[in-house]
Design a protein around this motif. Structure first.
Motif, PDB file in Angstrom:
ATOM      1  N   UNK A 172      -7.911  -7.030  86.479  1.00 48.56           N
ATOM      2  CA  UNK A 172      -6.220  -6.285  86.461  1.00 48.56           C
ATOM      3  C   UNK A 172      -5.715  -6.639  87.443  1.00 48.56           C
ATOM      4  N   UNK A 173      -6.251  -6.548  88.688  1.00 47.28           N
ATOM      5  CA  UNK A 173      -5.554  -7.094  89.906  1.00 47.28           C
ATOM      6  C   UNK A 173      -5.200  -8.461  90.060  1.00 47.28           C
ATOM      7  N   UNK A 174      -5.951  -9.409  89.508  1.00 51.25           N
ATOM      8  CA  UNK A 174      -5.544 -10.754  89.468  1.00 51.25           C
ATOM      9  C   UNK A 174      -4.445 -11.174  88.367  1.00 51.25           C
ATOM     10  N   UNK A 175      -4.435 -10.363  87.189  1.00 51.81           N
ATOM     11  CA  UNK A 175      -3.454 -10.428  86.197  1.00 51.81           C
ATOM     12  C   UNK A 175      -2.227  -9.954  86.937  1.00 51.81           C
ATOM     13  N   UNK A 176      -2.188  -9.014  87.787  1.00 53.82           N
ATOM     14  CA  UNK A 176      -0.832  -8.221  88.439  1.00 53.82           C
ATOM     15  C   UNK A 176      -0.444  -9.676  89.457  1.00 53.82           C
ATOM     16  N   UNK A 177      -1.374 -10.048  90.016  1.00 60.32           N
ATOM     17  CA  UNK A 177      -0.843 -10.977  90.879  1.00 60.32           C
ATOM     18  C   UNK A 177      -0.257 -12.364  90.241  1.00 60.32           C
ATOM     19  N   UNK A 178      -1.075 -12.772  89.192  1.00 58.10           N
ATOM     20  CA  UNK A 178      -0.249 -13.940  88.432  1.00 58.10           C
ATOM     21  C   UNK A 178       1.287 -13.638  87.957  1.00 58.10           C
ATOM     22  N   UNK A 179       1.255 -12.158  87.537  1.00 54.05           N
ATOM     23  CA  UNK A 179       2.614 -11.985  86.984  1.00 54.05           C
ATOM     24  C   UNK A 179       3.795 -12.191  88.256  1.00 54.05           C
ATOM     25  N   UNK A 180       3.272 -11.699  89.368  1.00 49.90           N
ATOM     26  CA  UNK A 180       4.272 -11.827  90.314  1.00 49.90           C
ATOM     27  C   UNK A 180       4.640 -13.380  90.541  1.00 49.90           C
ATOM     28  N   UNK A 181       3.460 -14.008  90.675  1.00 56.39           N
ATOM     29  CA  UNK A 181       3.556 -15.535  91.065  1.00 56.39           C
ATOM     30  C   UNK A 181       4.477 -16.095  90.136  1.00 56.39           C
ATOM     31  N   UNK A 182       4.204 -15.984  88.752  1.00 54.38           N
ATOM     32  CA  UNK A 182       5.014 -16.599  88.020  1.00 54.38           C
ATOM     33  C   UNK A 182       6.441 -16.354  87.810  1.00 54.38           C
TER      34      UNK A 182
END
Length: 423
Positions: free
Chosen positions: A154-164
């Protein structure tokens, strides 16, 4: 190497090159955005963490380390914002000179490239590693333990959303499957992962050191001792020992063994009283002299179930639990010998009002962090003013102690001339 993981490693390696195109201001803006996202999506992260917690007994010493709370997420976000305010570790000129032949040499700090991180039931590490790696221009491959897999994903998914959202290749952060096989694959990812940092117990550290074909920095395992000297202040000792043991028992800087000078055994019941009265209380595993000192006190009648005879296994053990070994020594030299034989090179402390004794202790003890009249609970990157930490290095080659931005950079030489050739 499995084709699926090889493809992941290749993507991260390619993506790592794109980080060089970002300015420090852009990196800071993205870190602040992720910190805001942590707070704005707290419930989402806590729900995932609850799935992990449901699979673990509350009696497990790792439960506390696995658990995320509102306040802990606030702290994680605060640490990330702090990292964003720190100076960039990149592009620093660490050495510069002009040779007799006119060649101009300049050594500057640069990222490692791709950092692999292996960790256990520590979901906070996911955000900490990302913030430090991203700020220092490193891509990261994360390999969390199965106990924290829902939280980590869940944490990595959140990071990926911000990066994108900011147009940054999300492959600069990758989370591997939570399997033993994935750990082995990372450790053999020659040409893809530039540095591996394991963060966990002795079993994990030993496996990584014995298996890796890529460079490794050892971190994490902490068998921590505190010596209460014959010249120690009683009130100061009570506070230091209690804080070192009970602040968070599951972390690597927590106290495992109290060494006490035999002339101060009469003070032992009072020294340990705050730990016995703590909720939950600390069980004591004492040698014969220390056992007798506590058993013959009025304290024993109130807490008799918490006092046990120490065994050989009591010393040199990282408890990660509400347990403490107690060893009686007749001199500073005996205390130093015990630490030499049983410490892990992490953190050690002495409590004394005698400066000469303290300086001798600090000079002799071979550990990354050596304290005088301070609890070992301060061994932490944020507490050292480093913003956060990627781990506590217990080795001597390369970084030692809390590792933050500067410790995950390397350097390269830039050489300029006007057509000189070597004779």
């Amino acid at each position: 190497m499995y084709m699926q993981l090889k493809e992941t490693f290749e993507k991260v390696k390619r993506a790592s090159k794109s980080l060089a195109l970002l300015s420090d201001d852009q990196r800071n803006e993205i870190l602040l955005a992720v910190a805001d996202a942590i707070i704005n999506n707290k419930q989402r992260i806590l729900d995932a963490n609850a799935q992990d917690l449901a699979k673990m007994s509350k009696d497990n010493p790792l439960y506390d380390r696995l658990q995320l709370t509102d306040s802990r997420l606030e702290g994680i976000a605060s640490d990330m914002r702090n990292v964003a305010t720190l100076p960039s570790p990149l592009g620093h000129i660490t050495k510069q000179k002009t040779l007799a032949n006119g060649l101009r040499l300049c050594r500057i700090s640069v990222p490692f490239g791709v950092i692999g991180m292996i960790y256990e039931a520590r979901p906070n590490v996911t955000f900490d590693v990302f913030s430090l790696c991203f700020k220092s221009g490193n891509a990261c491959v994360l390999k969390g333990g199965k106990d924290a897999d829902c939280s980590n994903r869940e944490e990595v998914a959140l990071i990926h959303e911000i990066l994108e959202k900011y147009g940054v290749n999300k492959d600069v952060v990758a989370l591997l499957p939570a399997t033993h096989e994935a750990t082995g694959e990372m450790l053999n990812a020659v040409g893809y992962v530039d540095l591996c940092i394991p963060r966990g117990g002795r079993k994990l550290i030993d496996f990584v050191r014995d298996t890796a074909r890529i460079p490794v920095i050892e971190t994490g395992a902490g068998v921590v001792n505190t010596y209460f000297d014959k010249d120690g202040d009683l009130e100061m000792g009570k506070a230091i020992i209690n804080n070192a043991k009970t602040r968070r028992v599951s972390v690597c800087n927590a106290l495992d063994c109290l060494l006490i000078h035999e002339s101060r055994l009469s003070d032992l019941p009072e020294l340990v009283a705050p730990m016995l009265e703590h909720n939950p209380p600390v069980a004591l595993y004492a040698d014969e002299k220390a056992y007798a000192a506590v058993a013959n006190s009025t304290l024993y009648t109130l807490h008799s179930t918490l006092l046990h005879h120490a065994t050989d296994d009591s010393f040199g053990t990282e408890f990660m639990d509400y347990k403490l070994a107690i060893k009686t020594v007749s001199s500073l030299e005996e205390a130093l010998e015990h630490i030499d034989e049983n410490g892990s090179g992490h953190s050690e402390s002495i409590i004394t009002m005698n400066e000469q004794t303290a300086r001798k202790f600090q000079a002799h003890v071979d550990a990354a962090c050596v304290y005088w009249n301070v609890p070992t609970s301060f061994t932490d990157g944020a507490q050292f003013g480093l913003g956060a930490e990627i781990g506590i290095s217990t080795q001597k080659l390369g970084p030692r102690g809390p590792m933050a931005l500067e410790e995950i950079c390397t350097y390269k030489w830039l050489i300029e001339g006007e057509g000189q050739t070597r004779p």
